[in-house]
Design a protein around this motif. Structure first.
Motif, mmCIF file in Angstrom:
data_model
loop_
_atom_site.group_PDB
_atom_site.id
_atom_site.type_symbol
_atom_site.label_atom_id
_atom_site.label_comp_id
_atom_site.label_asym_id
_atom_site.label_seq_id
_atom_site.Cartn_x
_atom_site.Cartn_y
_atom_site.Cartn_z
ATOM 1 N N LYS A 38 -19.103 -9.474 2.909
ATOM 2 C CA LYS A 38 -19.108 -10.464 1.824
ATOM 3 C C LYS A 38 -18.367 -9.959 0.598
ATOM 4 O O LYS A 38 -17.841 -10.749 -0.188
ATOM 5 C CB LYS A 38 -20.540 -10.837 1.453
ATOM 6 C CG LYS A 38 -20.607 -12.042 0.504
ATOM 7 C CD LYS A 38 -21.993 -12.628 0.401
ATOM 8 C CE LYS A 38 -21.974 -13.884 -0.457
ATOM 9 N NZ LYS A 38 -23.294 -14.537 -0.541
ATOM 10 N N TYR A 39 -18.321 -8.638 0.412
ATOM 11 C CA TYR A 39 -17.577 -8.073 -0.708
ATOM 12 C C TYR A 39 -16.063 -8.225 -0.536
ATOM 13 O O TYR A 39 -15.328 -8.130 -1.511
ATOM 14 C CB TYR A 39 -17.897 -6.580 -0.868
ATOM 15 C CG TYR A 39 -19.306 -6.280 -1.295
ATOM 16 C CD1 TYR A 39 -20.084 -7.225 -1.960
ATOM 17 C CD2 TYR A 39 -19.878 -5.034 -1.026
ATOM 18 C CE1 TYR A 39 -21.367 -6.942 -2.340
ATOM 19 C CE2 TYR A 39 -21.174 -4.745 -1.423
ATOM 20 C CZ TYR A 39 -21.917 -5.705 -2.070
ATOM 21 O OH TYR A 39 -23.204 -5.416 -2.460
ATOM 22 N N SER A 43 -13.746 -13.712 1.715
ATOM 23 C CA SER A 43 -14.670 -13.867 2.847
ATOM 24 C C SER A 43 -15.611 -15.056 2.651
ATOM 25 O O SER A 43 -15.974 -15.728 3.616
ATOM 26 C CB SER A 43 -15.485 -12.588 3.032
ATOM 27 O OG SER A 43 -16.253 -12.310 1.881
ATOM 28 N N VAL A 44 -16.017 -15.311 1.413
ATOM 29 C CA VAL A 44 -16.909 -16.460 1.156
ATOM 30 C C VAL A 44 -16.179 -17.770 1.426
ATOM 31 O O VAL A 44 -16.739 -18.699 2.028
ATOM 32 C CB VAL A 44 -17.425 -16.413 -0.298
ATOM 33 C CG1 VAL A 44 -18.277 -17.642 -0.599
ATOM 34 C CG2 VAL A 44 -18.240 -15.147 -0.535
ATOM 35 N N SER A 47 -16.020 -18.353 5.104
ATOM 36 C CA SER A 47 -17.304 -18.790 5.660
ATOM 37 C C SER A 47 -17.537 -20.276 5.443
ATOM 38 O O SER A 47 -18.218 -20.923 6.250
ATOM 39 C CB SER A 47 -18.442 -17.984 5.031
ATOM 40 O OG SER A 47 -18.587 -18.294 3.650
ATOM 41 N N SER A 54 -15.908 -16.557 10.341
ATOM 42 C CA SER A 54 -16.769 -15.689 9.546
ATOM 43 C C SER A 54 -17.819 -15.012 10.425
ATOM 44 O O SER A 54 -18.099 -13.813 10.272
ATOM 45 C CB SER A 54 -17.451 -16.496 8.441
ATOM 46 O OG SER A 54 -18.319 -15.692 7.681
ATOM 47 N N TRP A 94 -26.369 -12.662 9.056
ATOM 48 C CA TRP A 94 -25.111 -13.260 8.572
ATOM 49 C C TRP A 94 -25.377 -14.600 7.892
ATOM 50 O O TRP A 94 -24.859 -14.861 6.798
ATOM 51 C CB TRP A 94 -24.151 -13.447 9.751
ATOM 52 C CG TRP A 94 -23.034 -14.396 9.470
ATOM 53 C CD1 TRP A 94 -21.909 -14.163 8.726
ATOM 54 C CD2 TRP A 94 -22.934 -15.761 9.923
ATOM 55 N NE1 TRP A 94 -21.117 -15.292 8.690
ATOM 56 C CE2 TRP A 94 -21.719 -16.288 9.416
ATOM 57 C CE3 TRP A 94 -23.743 -16.589 10.712
ATOM 58 C CZ2 TRP A 94 -21.309 -17.592 9.670
ATOM 59 C CZ3 TRP A 94 -23.327 -17.884 10.967
ATOM 60 C CH2 TRP A 94 -22.124 -18.365 10.447
ATOM 61 N N PHE A 98 -24.771 -15.374 3.765
ATOM 62 C CA PHE A 98 -23.700 -16.285 3.350
ATOM 63 C C PHE A 98 -24.201 -17.678 2.968
ATOM 64 O O PHE A 98 -23.567 -18.340 2.144
ATOM 65 C CB PHE A 98 -22.660 -16.415 4.471
ATOM 66 C CG PHE A 98 -21.668 -15.291 4.505
ATOM 67 C CD1 PHE A 98 -20.522 -15.322 3.707
ATOM 68 C CD2 PHE A 98 -21.874 -14.194 5.309
ATOM 69 C CE1 PHE A 98 -19.608 -14.289 3.733
ATOM 70 C CE2 PHE A 98 -20.964 -13.147 5.348
ATOM 71 C CZ PHE A 98 -19.827 -13.188 4.553
ATOM 72 N N ASN A 103 -28.343 -18.252 -2.950
ATOM 73 C CA ASN A 103 -27.979 -16.855 -2.695
ATOM 74 C C ASN A 103 -29.166 -15.915 -2.856
ATOM 75 O O ASN A 103 -29.001 -14.744 -3.236
ATOM 76 C CB ASN A 103 -26.846 -16.406 -3.626
ATOM 77 C CG ASN A 103 -25.508 -16.375 -2.920
ATOM 78 O OD1 ASN A 103 -25.431 -16.448 -1.692
ATOM 79 N ND2 ASN A 103 -24.451 -16.248 -3.686
ATOM 80 N N TYR A 106 -29.101 -12.745 -0.518
ATOM 81 C CA TYR A 106 -28.032 -11.829 -0.944
ATOM 82 C C TYR A 106 -28.422 -11.085 -2.224
ATOM 83 O O TYR A 106 -28.218 -9.869 -2.337
ATOM 84 C CB TYR A 106 -26.746 -12.615 -1.161
ATOM 85 C CG TYR A 106 -25.667 -11.827 -1.864
ATOM 86 C CD1 TYR A 106 -24.931 -10.860 -1.184
ATOM 87 C CD2 TYR A 106 -25.390 -12.039 -3.211
ATOM 88 C CE1 TYR A 106 -23.953 -10.116 -1.829
ATOM 89 C CE2 TYR A 106 -24.413 -11.308 -3.861
ATOM 90 C CZ TYR A 106 -23.704 -10.356 -3.168
ATOM 91 O OH TYR A 106 -22.748 -9.626 -3.820
#
Length: 315
Positions: A38-39, A43-44, A47, A54, A94, A98, A103, A106
């Motif tokens: 995710k960093y 990538s976000v 997804s 993703s 996962w 995401f 969030n 996360y």
């Protein structure tokens, strides 16, 4: 000796080396691995646009080392995917990282104190994977030291070694981020760990496997926790590597490891050309402004002279 007998370190190491990784330690491994995914820039967005891509990237982050090791040893690359419980668990992690509302998941796992615990638990799994890779290769190739080292190395850092392929799944191509060209600390540590476990497996290192697993796990967990807490991208091996490379290969002393800044490497490489171009553009713009000012001043002076003439003629 009495202290050692009281502590009973041998039994502690034996118990630790046989401790089950599933599900607690494996969950921690999946969480930290997918956090790093995710960093990654973009990538976000991937997804949201392509959840399948993703998810595949997340599976590579979690199981890339098994896939690469199976390919090297002549097994099916999808052999590990018969472990339904591991795949479902990694998929759940996962999804939560995401797509959890607000969030929340996360934010919880990225909270530094919790993240440090998870990072330490991930290194427990990494060490166990290195030892298992060397042991597996030893059974197939009894005297193949290099095969044992390579297999243990891949088992410990296969995710990083497959980073370019994973980037392709996200629509990114950055060959300059090749892990072989500039190794990160976990990749280097996996290589050194694979060498140690190979020596132990070949009976050249007079220490039991359980003790080696315990000692190497403590080293890896401590190093990664300190580096994560300090947001450091350095390596404990940097000083030794600098001297060894200087003596053997003539490398300059004090060379820094630029791996963890590889995302900015293209910009850094292009930096010398960009400022030069900017200066040229600025100097060109300055010349244009000066010429315009000169033309404007000349026009104003001519207009002023004309007005003076008109004034004198009128007078």
């Amino acid at each position: 000796m009495e202290v050692l007998d009281i502590l009973n370190l041998g039994e502690i190491a034996q118990y630790f080396s046989k401790m089950a990784m599933f599900p607690v330690f494996d969950v921690a491994y999946y969480i930290v691995s997918i956090l790093y995914l995710k960093y990654e820039p973009g990538s976000v967005e991937v997804s949201r646009k392509s959840p399948v891509a993703s998810w595949l990237c997340a599976m590579l982050y979690c199981f890339g080392s098994y896939i690469l090791a199976d390919i090297m040893l002549g097994h099916s690359p999808i052999d590990y995917f018969h472990n339904n419980s591991h795949i479902l668990l990694a998929s759940a992690v996962w999804y939560l990282i995401f797509f959890c509302p607000f969030n929340l998941f996360y934010k919880c796992v990225a909270f530094l104190p919790i993240k440090l615990v998870l990072v330490a638990m991930k290194e427990v799994v990494r060490t166990r994977k290195i030892a298992a890779g060397v042991h597996h290769a030893h059974h197939a190739y009894h005297h193949g030291w290099f095969i044992m080292v390579i297999t243990g190395y891949v088992k410990g850092s296969g995710v990083a070694l497959m980073s370019n392929f994973e980037q392709l799944l996200r629509g990114v191509w950055r060959p300059e981020t090749n892990e072989i060209l500039s190794m990160s600390f976990p990749t280097k540590a996996s290589l050194y760990g694979a060498i140690l476990f190979t020596l132990q497996e070949s009976h050249w290192l007079p220490v039991s496997k359980s003790t080696l697993i315990c000692i190497f796990t403590l080293f890896m967990a401590t190093s990664k926790v300190i580096m994560t807490a300090r947001h450091s991208h350095g390596s404990p091996f940097a000083l030794i590597e600098s001297w060894v490379c200087h003596l053997l290969f003539g490398s300059p002393l004090g060379g820094e490891d630029h791996h963890d800044h590889h995302h900015t490497a293209p910009a850094a490489a292009a930096a010398p050309a960009s400022p030069a171009k900017t200066k040229e553009e600025l100097s060109e713009a300055t010349r244009k402004r000066k010429s315009k000012k000169a033309e404007k001043g000349e026009a104003e002076s001519q207009e002023s002279d004309g007005n003076q003439c008109k004034f004198l003629n009128g007078a």
